[in-house]
Design an enzyme around this catalytic site. Structure first.
Site, PDB file in Angstrom:
ATOM      1  N   ASN A   1     -39.017  39.981  53.688  1.00 43.26           N
ATOM      2  CA  ASN A   1     -38.473  40.004  55.049  1.00 43.26           C
ATOM      3  C   ASN A   1     -39.603  40.393  55.998  1.00 43.26           C
ATOM      4  OD1 ASN A   1     -37.127  40.447  57.430  1.00 43.26           O
ATOM      5  ND2 ASN A   1     -35.928  42.210  56.703  1.00 43.26           N
TER       6      ASN A   1
ATOM      7  N   HIS B   1     -28.341  42.645  58.241  1.00 43.15           N
ATOM      8  CA  HIS B   1     -29.424  43.625  58.031  1.00 43.15           C
ATOM      9  C   HIS B   1     -29.131  44.864  58.871  1.00 43.15           C
ATOM     10  CE1 HIS B   1     -33.334  45.552  58.111  1.00 43.15           C
ATOM     11  NE2 HIS B   1     -33.621  44.866  57.020  1.00 43.15           N
TER      12      HIS B   1
ATOM     13  N   GLY C   1     -38.246  51.118  55.625  1.00 43.17           N
ATOM     14  CA  GLY C   1     -39.426  51.360  56.442  1.00 43.17           C
ATOM     15  C   GLY C   1     -39.833  52.821  56.517  1.00 43.17           C
TER      16      GLY C   1
ATOM     17  N   GLU D   1     -30.911  46.630  60.679  1.00 43.12           N
ATOM     18  CA  GLU D   1     -31.480  46.612  62.039  1.00 43.12           C
ATOM     19  C   GLU D   1     -30.612  45.779  62.974  1.00 43.12           C
ATOM     20  OE1 GLU D   1     -35.442  45.423  60.822  1.00 43.12           O
ATOM     21  OE2 GLU D   1     -35.609  47.331  59.757  1.00 43.12           O
TER      22      GLU D   1
ATOM     23  N   GLU E   1     -29.339  48.053  50.800  1.00 41.02           N
ATOM     24  CA  GLU E   1     -30.461  48.627  51.526  1.00 41.02           C
ATOM     25  C   GLU E   1     -30.024  49.933  52.183  1.00 41.02           C
ATOM     26  OE1 GLU E   1     -33.679  45.502  52.496  1.00 41.02           O
ATOM     27  OE2 GLU E   1     -32.287  45.612  54.170  1.00 41.02           O
TER      28      GLU E   1
ATOM     29  N   SER F   1     -38.277  50.268  51.189  1.00 41.14           N
ATOM     30  CA  SER F   1     -39.566  50.801  50.738  1.00 41.14           C
ATOM     31  C   SER F   1     -39.914  50.399  49.304  1.00 41.14           C
ATOM     32  CB  SER F   1     -39.615  52.324  50.917  1.00 41.14           C
ATOM     33  OG  SER F   1     -39.496  52.664  52.302  1.00 41.14           O
TER      34      SER F   1
ATOM     35  N   LYS G   1     -39.688  40.384  59.150  1.00 39.52           N
ATOM     36  CA  LYS G   1     -39.220  40.993  60.411  1.00 39.52           C
ATOM     37  C   LYS G   1     -39.989  40.388  61.602  1.00 39.52           C
ATOM     38  CE  LYS G   1     -37.789  45.006  57.819  1.00 39.52           C
ATOM     39  NZ  LYS G   1     -37.405  46.411  57.816  1.00 39.52           N
TER      40      LYS G   1
HETATM   41  P1  PGA Z   1     -38.994  47.941  53.916  1.00 39.19           P
HETATM   42  O1  PGA Z   1     -37.854  47.005  54.583  1.00 39.19           O
HETATM   43  O2  PGA Z   1     -39.338  47.314  52.587  1.00 39.19           O
HETATM   44  O3  PGA Z   1     -40.124  47.922  54.875  1.00 39.19           O
HETATM   45  O4  PGA Z   1     -38.380  49.294  53.736  1.00 39.19           O
HETATM   46  C1  PGA Z   1     -36.844  46.430  53.819  1.00 39.19           C
HETATM   47  C2  PGA Z   1     -35.916  45.645  54.712  1.00 39.19           C
HETATM   48  O5  PGA Z   1     -35.613  46.111  55.808  1.00 39.19           O
HETATM   49  O6  PGA Z   1     -35.459  44.541  54.356  1.00 39.19           O
END
Ligand code: PGA
Length: 251
Positions: free
Chosen positions: A9, A95, A173, A97, A167, A212, A11
């Site tokens: 992903n 997601h 993140g 976000e 997640e 992460s 982003k």
């Molecule tokens: P990350 O993000 O691996 O940077 O924690 C995962 C995601 O949001 O899909």
């Protein structure tokens, strides 16, 4: 037997040139040539270019979001038909976000899930609790609710052509990964929820872990019986790191 899936992903990162370089590096590293299925999810505007560069290299394409509506007067939105048209086979829906920054609720996420499948896209349904929810003991209720709304709207049969990604919001993140045991516990909860409606579909459902994931922790997470791969954010922006994660998901 569930084939592992690793999804990068990206982003809202990178330029056209950087995105092109990244996929070229993944192709050169043969990231999609191991046992696991590998896809990347670039920003909408780069999808066509990434599809062109990845073509024939066993690296599939997904989008990060989709409009719930079919077409028409929805300025700024991108439809499922358009995503299929430029070569996507997957799309992330719900997601955290999107849920927290753009106000997407369970009902909208369910409609996006259905819209994706109408056009032959495989939705990657993201679920997961916040830190406060985990600490207050609400994790099972939150994750169950997020799955149940889609079950009610789309029906259990729809999960035969879908992927779920667990997640935990506190792990995205942050560098703070769920332990393999924590991930397994929630993945088993999700699979059990689907199994209550259809055991066969539950047994074949791929459930990814995201939050992460790195080369250093991927193998341990993917070794869990109900973890069928990963949804990888930050670490998917470095070709070598991502290729190592993809290899860790192989048989
Ligand atoms: P990350 O993000 O691996 O940077 O924690 C995962 C995601 O949001 O899909």
């Amino acid at each position: 037997m569930r084939r592992a899936l690793v999804a990068g992903n990206w982003k809202m990162h990178g330029s056209l040139a950087e995105s092109g370089r990244l996929v070229d590096e993944l192709v050169a590293l043969r990231a999609g040539a191991g046992g696991a299925e590998v896809i990347v999810c670039p920003p909408f505007v780069y999808l066509s270019e990434i599809a062109r560069r990845a073509g024939g290299a066993a690296i599939g394409l997904g989008a990060q979001d989709v409009c719930a509506e079919e077409s028409g007067a929805h300025t700024g939105e991108v439809s499922a038909a358009m995503l299929a048209d430029v070569g996507c086979s997957y799309v992330i829906v719900g997601h955290s976000e999107r849920r927290s920054l753009y106000g997407e609720d369970d009902a909208l996420v369910a409609r996006k899930f259905v819209a994706a499948q109408r056009h032959g896209l495989v939705p990657i349904l993201c679920v997961g609790e916040s830190l406060a929810e985990r600490e207050s003991g609400a994790m099972p209720a939150v994750v169950t609710r997020q799955v149940d709304v889609v079950l009610q709207v789309a029906g259990v049969a729809a999960f035969a052509g879908a992927v779920v990604a667990y997640e935990p919001v506190w792990a995205i993140g942050t560098g703070r990964t769920a332990s393999a045991g924590q991930a397994q516990e929630v993945h088993a909860l999700i699979r059990g929820r689907i199994a209550a409606s259809d055991a066969t579909i539950a047994a074949s459902l791929r459930i990814l872990y995201g939050g992460s994931v790195k080369a250093a922790n991927a193998a341990e997470l993917f070794a869990m019986p109900d973890v069928d791969g990963g949804l990888v954010g930050g670490a998917s922006l470095q070709a070598g790191e991502f290729a190592t994660i993809c290899a860790a998901a192989g048989p």
